[in-house]
Design a protein around this motif. Structure first.
Motif, short mmCIF file in Angstrom:
data_model
loop_
_atom_site.label_atom_id
_atom_site.label_comp_id
_atom_site.label_asym_id
_atom_site.label_seq_id
_atom_site.Cartn_x
_atom_site.Cartn_y
_atom_site.Cartn_z
N GLU A 82 1.11 -1.25 0.04
CA GLU A 82 0.03 0.12 0.10
C GLU A 82 0.75 1.04 0.34
OE1 GLU A 82 -2.21 -2.90 1.65
OE2 GLU A 82 -0.28 -2.69 1.33
N ALA A 83 1.75 0.94 1.13
CA ALA A 83 2.80 1.98 0.73
C ALA A 83 3.61 2.60 -0.65
CB ALA A 83 4.19 2.12 1.99
N LEU A 84 4.12 1.90 -1.59
CA LEU A 84 4.68 1.69 -2.81
C LEU A 84 3.09 2.30 -3.09
CD1 LEU A 84 6.56 -2.03 -2.16
CD2 LEU A 84 7.31 0.44 -2.78
N LEU A 85 1.89 1.85 -3.01
CA LEU A 85 1.36 2.57 -4.72
C LEU A 85 1.34 3.89 -4.21
CD1 LEU A 85 -0.11 1.10 -6.67
CD2 LEU A 85 -1.72 0.94 -4.68
N VAL A 86 0.48 3.57 -3.11
CA VAL A 86 0.60 5.74 -3.07
C VAL A 86 1.88 6.63 -2.87
CG1 VAL A 86 0.27 7.21 -0.58
CG2 VAL A 86 -0.93 5.01 -0.25
N ALA A 87 2.68 6.05 -2.73
CA ALA A 87 4.21 6.95 -2.63
C ALA A 87 4.53 6.90 -4.47
CB ALA A 87 5.47 6.33 -3.05
N TRP A 88 4.25 6.14 -5.32
CA TRP A 88 4.49 5.98 -6.50
C TRP A 88 3.57 6.60 -7.94
CZ3 TRP A 88 8.59 4.89 -10.26
CH2 TRP A 88 8.11 4.52 -10.66
N MET A 89 2.16 6.60 -7.44
CA MET A 89 0.84 7.60 -7.90
C MET A 89 0.69 8.77 -7.80
SD MET A 89 -2.09 4.16 -8.18
CE MET A 89 -2.65 5.38 -9.63
N GLN A 90 1.51 9.53 -6.21
CA GLN A 90 0.99 10.38 -5.26
C GLN A 90 -0.83 10.45 -5.31
OE1 GLN A 90 3.09 12.28 -3.58
NE2 GLN A 90 4.27 10.29 -3.21
N PRO A 91 -1.53 10.22 -4.71
CA PRO A 91 -3.47 10.14 -5.44
C PRO A 91 -3.73 11.58 -4.64
CG PRO A 91 -3.00 8.82 -3.85
CD PRO A 91 -1.28 8.99 -4.42
N PRO A 92 -4.34 12.15 -5.10
CA PRO A 92 -5.46 13.08 -4.48
C PRO A 92 -5.29 12.69 -3.95
CG PRO A 92 -6.18 12.95 -6.79
CD PRO A 92 -5.18 12.13 -6.28
N GLY A 93 -6.88 13.61 -2.66
CA GLY A 93 -6.89 12.84 -0.52
C GLY A 93 -8.25 12.52 -1.41
N VAL A 94 -8.60 12.84 -2.58
CA VAL A 94 -10.16 12.11 -2.39
C VAL A 94 -10.37 10.42 -2.85
CG1 VAL A 94 -10.75 13.23 -4.49
CG2 VAL A 94 -12.33 11.94 -3.33
N VAL A 95 -8.96 10.69 -3.36
CA VAL A 95 -8.76 9.03 -4.07
C VAL A 95 -7.93 8.57 -3.39
CG1 VAL A 95 -7.02 7.52 -6.01
CG2 VAL A 95 -8.62 10.08 -6.20
N LEU A 96 -7.17 8.41 -2.50
CA LEU A 96 -6.42 7.99 -1.16
C LEU A 96 -6.91 7.16 -0.43
CD1 LEU A 96 -3.86 7.56 0.02
CD2 LEU A 96 -4.43 9.55 1.35
N PRO A 97 -8.14 6.67 -0.15
CA PRO A 97 -8.69 5.74 0.82
C PRO A 97 -9.11 4.84 0.15
CG PRO A 97 -10.10 8.05 1.56
CD PRO A 97 -8.97 8.49 0.76
N GLY A 98 -9.69 5.31 -0.84
CA GLY A 98 -9.88 4.05 -2.14
C GLY A 98 -9.14 3.91 -2.59
N LEU A 99 -7.94 3.64 -2.51
CA LEU A 99 -7.00 3.54 -3.14
C LEU A 99 -6.06 2.06 -2.40
CD1 LEU A 99 -4.42 4.96 -5.37
CD2 LEU A 99 -3.58 3.20 -2.98
N LEU A 100 -6.34 2.85 -1.31
CA LEU A 100 -5.56 1.95 -0.16
C LEU A 100 -6.67 0.93 -0.13
CD1 LEU A 100 -4.75 4.66 3.00
CD2 LEU A 100 -3.26 3.42 1.34
N ALA A 101 -7.75 1.16 0.24
CA ALA A 101 -8.82 -0.39 0.20
C ALA A 101 -8.51 -0.89 -0.63
CB ALA A 101 -10.56 0.74 0.48
N ALA A 102 -8.56 -0.88 -2.07
CA ALA A 102 -8.70 -1.67 -3.15
C ALA A 102 -7.34 -2.78 -3.30
CB ALA A 102 -8.32 -0.93 -4.47
N ALA A 103 -6.21 -2.14 -2.28
CA ALA A 103 -4.82 -3.08 -1.90
C ALA A 103 -4.59 -3.69 -1.32
CB ALA A 103 -3.43 -1.84 -1.99
N PHE A 104 -5.79 -3.27 0.19
CA PHE A 104 -5.79 -4.02 0.96
C PHE A 104 -7.47 -5.19 1.02
CE2 PHE A 104 -9.10 -4.75 4.89
CZ PHE A 104 -7.59 -5.56 5.29
N LEU A 105 -7.76 -5.26 -0.09
CA LEU A 105 -8.75 -6.25 -0.85
C LEU A 105 -8.00 -6.59 -1.45
CD1 LEU A 105 -12.29 -4.44 -1.88
CD2 LEU A 105 -11.64 -5.74 0.41
N VAL A 106 -7.12 -6.54 -2.20
CA VAL A 106 -6.55 -7.58 -3.25
C VAL A 106 -5.61 -8.67 -2.10
CG1 VAL A 106 -4.46 -7.61 -4.49
CG2 VAL A 106 -5.51 -6.13 -4.75
N TRP A 107 -5.59 -7.67 -0.85
CA TRP A 107 -4.65 -8.46 0.12
C TRP A 107 -5.35 -9.23 0.89
CZ3 TRP A 107 -5.09 -8.78 5.12
CH2 TRP A 107 -4.15 -9.70 5.62
#
Length: 324
Positions: free
Chosen positions: A278-303
């Motif tokens: 998740e940290a690597l994904l956030v660091a690489w994509m640098q998403p805006p705040g509104v996208v960030l929680p969903g991005l983390l949720a997606a990575a967590f669901l993959v896990w």
């Protein structure tokens, strides 16, 4: 059991092991700390729009593709294991159980090394040397795809000037050269293991690579199955991210390839790299705040789907076997 089952593969002195484990925990803690910082920096807890987007993904039906990939993922890994360890009349279900129990032990060991220990330990004693070799060959093929595709993705991003991390251009190309060389050497490892030189003795002592153990078609079979499995779990990841509104295109696969490459390289403590991906994904994509929680949720669901559920099932199978 570790030393008996794996024949001393990867032995280290106790002091070195303790230092490595401390470093792994520091890396995992740093990854989780970075995620917490990113959430706080974007004031997510007070961002109503971001929290609304988290609980209401824009395309939730795509999560079905994530779930559908689980049996394919496990099936391909079982096919890889069965192709190398099936002797006599060993049923395919036995290989499936070994893979699932291996997933359970992988969850609680650094960089999922417990997977090898558990799988080999479940084999009959006289087949454990073969099992060690089989796990190493399978891991070699799978890691080869991760390294090679990750290298190609890094090249694409470097050439297009799309690496958003604060890395100088010269350093980006240096990293690419190193990754390219590592990929070439990685695919040559089986040939090096057959070479009657000092490198042969080192590979046999360090990794258990025994010259002449496998036929060329077995190498090719593992490479093909590993490539298919990489395509499956990369597509699962893409589907999960797309469910929260990330555009599903070639650029997304490039991002996923780089994240998986980093996930393979970064040393982690346990829980199958939870937090690091998740940290690597956030660091690489640098998403805006509104996208960030969903991005983390997606990575967590993959896990959860690809690692958590198989580990839970494997734990249940092992408990039933020991207490049933």
């Amino acid at each position: 059991m570790f030393r008996r089952g794996l024949g001393g593969v990867g032995r280290h002195t106790p002091t070195k092991v303790h230092l490595e484990m401390r470093f792994r925990y520091i890396v995992t803690a740093a990854a989780l700390g970075y995620i917490a910082w990113a959430l706080t920096d974007h004031s997510i807890w007070s961002d109503v729009a971001a929290l609304e987007a988290l609980w209401h993904p824009s395309r939730p039906w795509l999560l079905g593709a994530l779930a559908a990939g689980l049996p394919l993922n496990i099936g391909l890994e079982t096919a890889k294991w069965n192709a190398l360890t099936a002797t006599g009349d060993k049923p395919w279900t036995a290989s499936l159980r070994e893979v699932l129990v291996g997933a359970t032990f992988a969850m609680v060991t650094p960089n999922r090394t417990g997977d090898a220990v558990a799988r080999v330990a479940l084999l009959p004693a006289n087949e454990r040397p073969l099992g060690t070799q089989a796990w190493l060959l399978s891991a070699w093929a799978q890691s080869g795809w991760t390294l090679t595709i990750g290298t190609a993705a890094w090249w694409a991003c470097t050439a297009a000037g799309q690496i958003g991390l604060p890395i100088p251009a010269g350093a980006q190309w240096t990293v690419l050269a190193g990754l390219t060389a590592a990929s070439a050497v990685w695919w040559l490892l089986p040939r090096l293991a057959r070479s009657p030189q000092r490198i042969n003795r080192w590979l046999e002592a360090r990794w258990g690579l025994e010259p002449g153990r496998w036929k060329p078609q077995q190498h090719r079979g593992q490479i093909v199955l590993s490539g298919l499995r990489y395509a499956v779990f990369a597509t699962q990841f893409a589907a999960a991210l797309a469910a929260w509104g990330i555009e599903w295109d070639l650029a997304l696969y490039t991002t996923i390839a780089v994240v998986y490459l980093g996930n393979m390289i970064v040393p982690t403590a346990a829980l199958a790299e939870l937090g690091v991906r998740e940290a690597l994904l956030v660091a690489w994509m640098q998403p805006p705040g509104v996208v960030l929680p969903g991005l983390l949720a997606a990575a967590f669901l993959v896990w959860v789907v690809n690692l958590g559920l198989p580990a839970l099932i494997g734990g249940g199978l092992q408990f039933q076997h020991r207490h049933g």
